[in-house]
Motif scaffolding. Sequence first.
Motif, PDB file in Angstrom:
ATOM      1  N   GLY A 155       0.724  -1.244  -0.146  1.00  0.00           N
ATOM      2  CA  GLY A 155      -0.006   0.175  -0.013  1.00  0.00           C
ATOM      3  C   GLY A 155       0.878   1.239   0.058  1.00  0.00           C
ATOM      4  N   GLU A 156       2.124   1.186   0.137  1.00  0.00           N
ATOM      5  CA  GLU A 156       3.014   2.346   0.175  1.00  0.00           C
ATOM      6  C   GLU A 156       3.542   2.587  -1.317  1.00  0.00           C
ATOM      7  OE1 GLU A 156       5.855   0.964   3.109  1.00  0.00           O
ATOM      8  OE2 GLU A 156       4.667   0.701   4.595  1.00  0.00           O
ATOM      9  N   ILE A 157       3.310   1.588  -1.919  1.00  0.00           N
ATOM     10  CA  ILE A 157       3.728   2.044  -3.648  1.00  0.00           C
ATOM     11  C   ILE A 157       3.093   3.292  -3.994  1.00  0.00           C
ATOM     12  CG2 ILE A 157       3.898   0.921  -5.722  1.00  0.00           C
ATOM     13  CD1 ILE A 157       4.505  -1.791  -4.583  1.00  0.00           C
ATOM     14  N   PRO A 158       3.854   3.984  -4.741  1.00  0.00           N
ATOM     15  CA  PRO A 158       3.172   5.244  -5.286  1.00  0.00           C
ATOM     16  C   PRO A 158       2.019   4.814  -6.362  1.00  0.00           C
ATOM     17  CG  PRO A 158       5.633   5.603  -5.486  1.00  0.00           C
ATOM     18  CD  PRO A 158       5.380   4.066  -5.130  1.00  0.00           C
ATOM     19  N   GLY A 159       1.103   5.698  -6.153  1.00  0.00           N
ATOM     20  CA  GLY A 159      -0.160   5.253  -7.079  1.00  0.00           C
ATOM     21  C   GLY A 159      -1.131   4.571  -6.571  1.00  0.00           C
ATOM     22  N   VAL A 160      -0.784   3.968  -5.412  1.00  0.00           N
ATOM     23  CA  VAL A 160      -1.874   2.934  -4.732  1.00  0.00           C
ATOM     24  C   VAL A 160      -2.655   3.780  -3.791  1.00  0.00           C
ATOM     25  CG1 VAL A 160      -2.289   1.006  -3.472  1.00  0.00           C
ATOM     26  CG2 VAL A 160      -0.511   1.047  -4.834  1.00  0.00           C
ATOM     27  N   GLU A 161      -4.215   3.546  -4.233  1.00  0.00           N
ATOM     28  CA  GLU A 161      -5.059   4.260  -3.308  1.00  0.00           C
ATOM     29  C   GLU A 161      -5.970   3.407  -2.548  1.00  0.00           C
ATOM     30  OE1 GLU A 161      -6.767   7.864  -5.521  1.00  0.00           O
ATOM     31  OE2 GLU A 161      -5.454   7.493  -6.761  1.00  0.00           O
ATOM     32  N   ALA A 162      -6.703   3.608  -1.649  1.00  0.00           N
ATOM     33  CA  ALA A 162      -7.903   2.824  -0.802  1.00  0.00           C
ATOM     34  C   ALA A 162      -7.208   1.548  -0.782  1.00  0.00           C
ATOM     35  CB  ALA A 162      -9.057   3.221  -1.898  1.00  0.00           C
ATOM     36  N   PHE A 163      -6.236   1.275  -0.291  1.00  0.00           N
ATOM     37  CA  PHE A 163      -5.567   0.076  -0.305  1.00  0.00           C
ATOM     38  C   PHE A 163      -5.965  -0.596   1.149  1.00  0.00           C
ATOM     39  CE2 PHE A 163      -2.504  -2.766   1.465  1.00  0.00           C
ATOM     40  CZ  PHE A 163      -1.907  -3.560   0.575  1.00  0.00           C
ATOM     41  N   ALA A 164      -6.267  -2.132   1.058  1.00  0.00           N
ATOM     42  CA  ALA A 164      -6.706  -2.915   2.067  1.00  0.00           C
ATOM     43  C   ALA A 164      -6.289  -4.100   2.074  1.00  0.00           C
ATOM     44  CB  ALA A 164      -8.363  -2.773   2.379  1.00  0.00           C
ATOM     45  N   VAL A 165      -5.951  -4.941   3.117  1.00  0.00           N
ATOM     46  CA  VAL A 165      -5.805  -6.210   3.227  1.00  0.00           C
ATOM     47  C   VAL A 165      -7.048  -6.773   3.877  1.00  0.00           C
ATOM     48  CG1 VAL A 165      -4.579  -8.285   4.198  1.00  0.00           C
ATOM     49  CG2 VAL A 165      -3.215  -6.015   3.290  1.00  0.00           C
ATOM     50  N   LEU A 166      -7.556  -7.617   3.292  1.00  0.00           N
ATOM     51  CA  LEU A 166      -9.045  -8.127   3.768  1.00  0.00           C
ATOM     52  C   LEU A 166      -9.055  -9.690   4.257  1.00  0.00           C
ATOM     53  CD1 LEU A 166     -11.073  -6.004   0.873  1.00  0.00           C
ATOM     54  CD2 LEU A 166     -10.704  -5.500   3.414  1.00  0.00           C
ATOM     55  N   ARG A 167     -10.127  -9.972   4.835  1.00  0.00           N
ATOM     56  CA  ARG A 167     -10.507 -11.460   5.097  1.00  0.00           C
ATOM     57  C   ARG A 167     -11.442 -11.706   4.372  1.00  0.00           C
ATOM     58  NH1 ARG A 167      -8.757 -14.579   8.935  1.00  0.00           N
ATOM     59  NH2 ARG A 167      -8.136 -12.681  10.145  1.00  0.00           N
ATOM     60  N   GLU A 168     -11.500 -12.923   3.557  1.00  0.00           N
ATOM     61  CA  GLU A 168     -12.478 -13.208   2.668  1.00  0.00           C
ATOM     62  C   GLU A 168     -13.532 -14.252   3.239  1.00  0.00           C
ATOM     63  OE1 GLU A 168     -15.198 -14.437  -0.087  1.00  0.00           O
ATOM     64  OE2 GLU A 168     -14.115 -16.031   1.066  1.00  0.00           O
ATOM     65  N   VAL A 169     -14.632 -13.841   3.658  1.00  0.00           N
ATOM     66  CA  VAL A 169     -15.703 -14.467   4.489  1.00  0.00           C
ATOM     67  C   VAL A 169     -16.655 -15.270   3.771  1.00  0.00           C
ATOM     68  CG1 VAL A 169     -15.179 -13.090   6.586  1.00  0.00           C
ATOM     69  CG2 VAL A 169     -16.970 -12.395   4.800  1.00  0.00           C
ATOM     70  N   SER A 170     -16.663 -15.296   2.539  1.00  0.00           N
ATOM     71  CA  SER A 170     -17.918 -16.104   1.886  1.00  0.00           C
ATOM     72  C   SER A 170     -17.485 -17.410   1.643  1.00  0.00           C
ATOM     73  CB  SER A 170     -18.247 -15.680   0.406  1.00  0.00           C
ATOM     74  OG  SER A 170     -18.986 -16.615  -0.318  1.00  0.00           O
ATOM     75  N   PRO A 171     -18.563 -18.501   2.221  1.00  0.00           N
ATOM     76  CA  PRO A 171     -18.198 -19.993   2.139  1.00  0.00           C
ATOM     77  C   PRO A 171     -18.257 -20.597   0.842  1.00  0.00           C
ATOM     78  CG  PRO A 171     -20.419 -19.522   3.127  1.00  0.00           C
ATOM     79  CD  PRO A 171     -19.834 -18.095   2.664  1.00  0.00           C
ATOM     80  N   LYS A 172     -18.640 -19.739  -0.222  1.00  0.00           N
ATOM     81  CA  LYS A 172     -18.779 -20.061  -1.677  1.00  0.00           C
ATOM     82  C   LYS A 172     -17.666 -20.208  -2.553  1.00  0.00           C
ATOM     83  CE  LYS A 172     -23.548 -18.728  -1.482  1.00  0.00           C
ATOM     84  NZ  LYS A 172     -24.645 -17.479  -2.006  1.00  0.00           N
ATOM     85  N   ASN A 173     -16.454 -19.838  -1.580  1.00  0.00           N
ATOM     86  CA  ASN A 173     -15.107 -19.855  -2.473  1.00  0.00           C
ATOM     87  C   ASN A 173     -14.040 -20.277  -1.591  1.00  0.00           C
ATOM     88  OD1 ASN A 173     -13.343 -17.646  -1.458  1.00  0.00           O
ATOM     89  ND2 ASN A 173     -15.302 -16.415  -2.185  1.00  0.00           N
ATOM     90  N   GLY A 174     -12.884 -20.790  -2.032  1.00  0.00           N
ATOM     91  CA  GLY A 174     -11.761 -21.434  -1.156  1.00  0.00           C
ATOM     92  C   GLY A 174     -10.900 -20.330  -0.711  1.00  0.00           C
ATOM     93  N   PHE A 175     -11.023 -19.127  -1.142  1.00  0.00           N
ATOM     94  CA  PHE A 175      -9.953 -17.905  -0.644  1.00  0.00           C
ATOM     95  C   PHE A 175     -10.261 -17.688   0.598  1.00  0.00           C
ATOM     96  CE2 PHE A 175     -10.988 -17.506  -5.370  1.00  0.00           C
ATOM     97  CZ  PHE A 175      -9.997 -17.852  -5.861  1.00  0.00           C
ATOM     98  N   ARG A 176      -9.428 -17.175   1.280  1.00  0.00           N
ATOM     99  CA  ARG A 176      -9.344 -16.550   2.655  1.00  0.00           C
ATOM    100  C   ARG A 176      -8.962 -15.361   2.913  1.00  0.00           C
ATOM    101  NH1 ARG A 176     -12.391 -19.391   2.589  1.00  0.00           N
ATOM    102  NH2 ARG A 176     -12.791 -21.550   3.276  1.00  0.00           N
ATOM    103  N   PHE A 177      -8.345 -14.679   2.008  1.00  0.00           N
ATOM    104  CA  PHE A 177      -7.811 -13.069   2.124  1.00  0.00           C
ATOM    105  C   PHE A 177      -8.030 -12.272   0.818  1.00  0.00           C
ATOM    106  CE2 PHE A 177      -5.162 -15.495   5.232  1.00  0.00           C
ATOM    107  CZ  PHE A 177      -5.844 -15.006   6.278  1.00  0.00           C
ATOM    108  N   GLY A 178      -7.807 -11.021   0.870  1.00  0.00           N
ATOM    109  CA  GLY A 178      -7.896 -10.328  -0.193  1.00  0.00           C
ATOM    110  C   GLY A 178      -7.066  -9.216  -0.247  1.00  0.00           C
ATOM    111  N   LEU A 179      -6.598  -8.526  -1.186  1.00  0.00           N
ATOM    112  CA  LEU A 179      -6.166  -7.251  -1.339  1.00  0.00           C
ATOM    113  C   LEU A 179      -7.038  -6.550  -2.326  1.00  0.00           C
ATOM    114  CD1 LEU A 179      -2.252  -8.186  -1.935  1.00  0.00           C
ATOM    115  CD2 LEU A 179      -3.319  -7.814   0.208  1.00  0.00           C
ATOM    116  N   SER A 180      -7.130  -5.366  -1.819  1.00  0.00           N
ATOM    117  CA  SER A 180      -7.886  -4.409  -2.546  1.00  0.00           C
ATOM    118  C   SER A 180      -7.388  -2.942  -2.612  1.00  0.00           C
ATOM    119  CB  SER A 180      -9.252  -4.477  -1.969  1.00  0.00           C
ATOM    120  OG  SER A 180     -10.274  -3.436  -2.776  1.00  0.00           O
ATOM    121  N   MET A 181      -7.157  -2.447  -3.810  1.00  0.00           N
ATOM    122  CA  MET A 181      -6.697  -1.084  -4.103  1.00  0.00           C
ATOM    123  C   MET A 181      -7.227  -0.362  -5.249  1.00  0.00           C
ATOM    124  SD  MET A 181      -2.700  -2.656  -5.485  1.00  0.00           S
ATOM    125  CE  MET A 181      -3.242  -4.217  -4.160  1.00  0.00           C
ATOM    126  N   GLU A 182      -7.089   0.815  -5.367  1.00  0.00           N
ATOM    127  CA  GLU A 182      -7.697   1.603  -6.518  1.00  0.00           C
ATOM    128  C   GLU A 182      -6.394   2.356  -7.232  1.00  0.00           C
ATOM    129  OE1 GLU A 182     -11.984   2.417  -4.520  1.00  0.00           O
ATOM    130  OE2 GLU A 182     -10.987   4.003  -5.423  1.00  0.00           O
TER     131      GLU A 182
END
Lengths: 100, 100
Positions: free
Chosen positions: B34-61
Amino acid sequence: MLAPRIRHTVAFALAHGEGSEEERDFLAAATRLGEIPGVEAFAVLREVSPKNGFRFGLSMEFADQAAYDGYNEHPAHVAFVQQRWLPEVSDFLEVDYTAV
Amino acid sequence: MLAPRIRHTVAFALAHGEGSEEERDFLAAATRLGEIPGVEAFAVLREVSPKNGFRFGLSMEFADQAAYDGYNEHPAHVAFVQQRWLPEVSDFLEVDYTAV
Protein backbone atom coordinates in the motif's frame (compact mmCIF):
# COMPACT_ATOMS: atom_id res chain seq x y z
CA MET A 1 -20.24 -8.52 19.81
CA LEU A 2 -18.28 -7.14 16.89
CA ALA A 3 -20.35 -6.35 13.80
CA PRO A 4 -17.81 -5.85 11.01
CA ARG A 5 -18.78 -4.16 7.76
CA ILE A 6 -18.98 -6.57 4.85
CA ARG A 7 -18.15 -5.84 1.21
CA HIS A 8 -20.19 -8.25 -0.88
CA THR A 9 -19.06 -8.69 -4.48
CA VAL A 10 -20.05 -11.00 -7.28
CA ALA A 11 -18.16 -11.23 -10.55
CA PHE A 12 -20.23 -12.61 -13.40
CA ALA A 13 -20.64 -13.20 -17.12
CA LEU A 14 -23.91 -13.07 -19.04
CA ALA A 15 -25.33 -15.46 -21.59
CA HIS A 16 -26.14 -12.38 -23.71
CA GLY A 17 -24.03 -10.96 -26.52
CA GLU A 18 -21.59 -8.17 -25.68
CA GLY A 19 -23.28 -4.80 -26.02
CA SER A 20 -26.69 -6.37 -26.69
CA GLU A 21 -30.05 -4.95 -25.68
CA GLU A 22 -30.49 -7.96 -23.37
CA GLU A 23 -27.21 -7.12 -21.65
CA ARG A 24 -28.25 -3.49 -21.13
CA ASP A 25 -31.61 -4.59 -19.77
CA PHE A 26 -30.03 -7.03 -17.32
CA LEU A 27 -27.61 -4.40 -16.02
CA ALA A 28 -30.45 -1.90 -15.61
CA ALA A 29 -32.42 -4.45 -13.60
CA ALA A 30 -29.36 -5.27 -11.49
CA THR A 31 -28.92 -1.58 -10.70
CA ARG A 32 -32.24 -1.62 -8.86
CA LEU A 33 -30.78 -4.05 -6.29
CA GLY A 34 -29.07 -0.96 -4.89
CA GLU A 35 -32.46 0.31 -3.71
CA ILE A 36 -32.93 -2.58 -1.27
CA PRO A 37 -32.74 -1.38 2.36
CA GLY A 38 -29.35 -1.89 4.02
CA VAL A 39 -27.40 -1.81 0.74
CA GLU A 40 -24.59 0.79 0.77
CA ALA A 41 -21.87 1.80 -1.71
CA PHE A 42 -23.67 -0.10 -4.47
CA ALA A 43 -22.10 -0.31 -7.89
CA VAL A 44 -22.57 -2.22 -11.13
CA LEU A 45 -19.07 -2.61 -12.53
CA ARG A 46 -17.22 -3.81 -15.61
CA GLU A 47 -14.65 -6.55 -15.00
CA VAL A 48 -11.50 -5.63 -16.93
CA SER A 49 -8.85 -8.15 -15.91
CA PRO A 50 -7.92 -10.53 -18.74
CA LYS A 51 -7.03 -13.13 -16.08
CA ASN A 52 -10.58 -14.38 -15.58
CA GLY A 53 -13.69 -14.96 -17.70
CA PHE A 54 -16.04 -12.62 -15.84
CA ARG A 55 -17.22 -9.46 -17.56
CA PHE A 56 -19.22 -7.57 -14.94
CA GLY A 57 -19.49 -7.24 -11.20
CA LEU A 58 -21.78 -6.07 -8.46
CA SER A 59 -20.27 -4.54 -5.34
CA MET A 60 -22.09 -3.39 -2.23
CA GLU A 61 -21.44 -2.92 1.45
CA PHE A 62 -23.44 -3.91 4.52
CA ALA A 63 -23.09 -2.53 8.04
CA ASP A 64 -23.25 -6.04 9.48
CA GLN A 65 -24.41 -9.60 8.82
CA ALA A 66 -28.01 -8.71 9.72
CA ALA A 67 -28.12 -6.14 6.91
CA TYR A 68 -26.58 -8.71 4.53
CA ASP A 69 -29.20 -11.29 5.55
CA GLY A 70 -31.95 -8.72 5.08
CA TYR A 71 -30.76 -8.10 1.51
CA ASN A 72 -30.53 -11.80 0.71
CA GLU A 73 -34.06 -12.43 1.99
CA HIS A 74 -35.65 -9.28 0.53
CA PRO A 75 -38.41 -10.12 -1.99
CA ALA A 76 -36.84 -7.86 -4.63
CA HIS A 77 -33.55 -9.78 -4.36
CA VAL A 78 -35.22 -13.18 -4.32
CA ALA A 79 -37.27 -12.24 -7.40
CA PHE A 80 -34.19 -10.91 -9.22
CA VAL A 81 -32.28 -14.14 -8.57
CA GLN A 82 -35.12 -16.31 -9.79
CA GLN A 83 -36.30 -14.23 -12.75
CA ARG A 84 -33.08 -12.70 -14.06
CA TRP A 85 -29.90 -14.10 -12.45
CA LEU A 86 -30.45 -17.83 -12.84
CA PRO A 87 -31.64 -17.73 -16.47
CA GLU A 88 -29.26 -15.02 -17.76
CA VAL A 89 -25.95 -15.44 -15.90
CA SER A 90 -23.59 -18.00 -17.41
CA ASP A 91 -20.87 -17.92 -14.71
CA PHE A 92 -20.28 -16.13 -11.43
CA LEU A 93 -18.22 -16.04 -8.25
CA GLU A 94 -19.16 -14.41 -4.99
CA VAL A 95 -16.33 -12.88 -2.95
CA ASP A 96 -17.07 -11.22 0.38
CA TYR A 97 -14.57 -9.20 2.35
CA THR A 98 -14.36 -7.84 5.85
CA ALA A 99 -11.52 -6.31 7.87
CA VAL A 100 -8.66 -8.69 8.77
CA MET B 1 -8.99 9.80 -23.80
CA LEU B 2 -10.97 8.52 -20.86
CA ALA B 3 -8.92 7.35 -17.89
CA PRO B 4 -11.32 5.39 -15.69
CA ARG B 5 -10.45 4.54 -12.11
CA ILE B 6 -9.63 0.88 -11.60
CA ARG B 7 -10.32 -1.21 -8.50
CA HIS B 8 -7.76 -4.00 -8.47
CA THR B 9 -8.53 -6.95 -6.21
CA VAL B 10 -6.98 -10.33 -5.67
CA ALA B 11 -8.57 -13.03 -3.57
CA PHE B 12 -6.12 -15.60 -2.28
CA ALA B 13 -5.36 -18.48 0.06
CA LEU B 14 -2.04 -19.14 1.79
CA ALA B 15 -0.06 -22.33 2.12
CA HIS B 16 0.34 -21.45 5.82
CA GLY B 17 -1.78 -22.69 8.70
CA GLU B 18 -4.70 -20.56 9.80
CA GLY B 19 -3.63 -18.09 12.46
CA SER B 20 0.06 -19.07 12.10
CA GLU B 21 3.05 -16.80 12.56
CA GLU B 22 3.84 -17.31 8.86
CA GLU B 23 0.36 -16.09 7.95
CA ARG B 24 0.72 -12.97 10.10
CA ASP B 25 4.12 -12.27 8.60
CA PHE B 26 2.82 -12.60 5.04
CA LEU B 27 -0.10 -10.26 5.70
CA ALA B 28 2.23 -7.70 7.30
CA ALA B 29 4.49 -7.83 4.23
CA ALA B 30 1.48 -7.51 1.92
CA THR B 31 0.35 -4.41 3.82
CA ARG B 32 3.49 -2.63 2.67
CA LEU B 33 2.31 -2.85 -0.95
CA GLY B 34 0.00 0.00 0.00
CA GLU B 35 3.04 2.28 0.24
CA ILE B 36 3.82 1.98 -3.48
CA PRO B 37 3.18 5.26 -5.32
CA GLY B 38 -0.17 5.43 -7.10
CA VAL B 39 -1.89 2.95 -4.80
CA GLU B 40 -5.11 4.33 -3.24
CA ALA B 41 -7.78 2.90 -0.92
CA PHE B 42 -5.49 -0.01 -0.07
CA ALA B 43 -6.76 -2.77 2.19
CA VAL B 44 -5.75 -6.24 3.28
CA LEU B 45 -9.03 -8.08 3.80
CA ARG B 46 -10.43 -11.35 5.10
CA GLU B 47 -12.54 -13.33 2.63
CA VAL B 48 -15.64 -14.53 4.45
CA SER B 49 -17.91 -16.08 1.81
CA PRO B 50 -18.22 -19.86 2.21
CA LYS B 51 -18.82 -20.06 -1.56
CA ASN B 52 -15.15 -20.00 -2.54
CA GLY B 53 -11.86 -21.32 -1.18
CA PHE B 54 -10.07 -18.00 -0.79
CA ARG B 55 -9.33 -16.69 2.71
CA PHE B 56 -7.87 -13.23 2.20
CA GLY B 57 -7.91 -10.41 -0.28
CA LEU B 58 -6.05 -7.32 -1.34
CA SER B 59 -8.00 -4.38 -2.69
CA MET B 60 -6.63 -1.12 -4.06
CA GLU B 61 -7.60 1.61 -6.47
CA PHE B 62 -5.69 3.33 -9.26
CA ALA B 63 -6.52 6.63 -10.91
CA ASP B 64 -5.85 5.12 -14.33
CA GLN B 65 -4.03 2.35 -16.19
CA ALA B 66 -0.72 4.23 -16.00
CA ALA B 67 -0.86 4.17 -12.19
CA TYR B 68 -1.75 0.45 -12.30
CA ASP B 69 1.18 -0.25 -14.62
CA GLY B 70 3.48 1.73 -12.35
CA TYR B 71 2.45 -0.45 -9.41
CA ASN B 72 2.91 -3.66 -11.36
CA GLU B 73 6.39 -2.65 -12.47
CA HIS B 74 7.51 -1.12 -9.17
CA PRO B 75 10.55 -2.95 -7.71
CA ALA B 76 8.80 -3.41 -4.34
CA HIS B 77 5.87 -5.15 -6.08
CA VAL B 78 8.10 -7.27 -8.29
CA ALA B 79 10.17 -8.35 -5.26
CA PHE B 80 7.04 -9.16 -3.24
CA VAL B 81 5.66 -11.35 -6.03
CA GLN B 82 8.93 -13.25 -6.42
CA GLN B 83 9.92 -13.57 -2.77
CA ARG B 84 6.57 -13.93 -0.99
CA TRP B 85 3.58 -14.37 -3.34
CA LEU B 86 4.79 -17.20 -5.54
CA PRO B 87 6.19 -19.39 -2.74
CA GLU B 88 3.49 -18.74 -0.11
CA VAL B 89 0.17 -18.35 -1.98
CA SER B 90 -1.63 -21.61 -2.77
CA ASP B 91 -4.48 -20.18 -4.89
CA PHE B 92 -5.59 -16.78 -6.11
CA LEU B 93 -7.85 -14.91 -8.51
CA GLU B 94 -7.43 -11.36 -9.74
CA VAL B 95 -10.61 -9.38 -10.36
CA ASP B 96 -10.39 -5.80 -11.62
CA TYR B 97 -13.33 -3.45 -11.86
CA THR B 98 -14.03 -0.15 -13.50
CA ALA B 99 -17.20 1.83 -14.13
CA VAL B 100 -19.68 0.28 -16.58
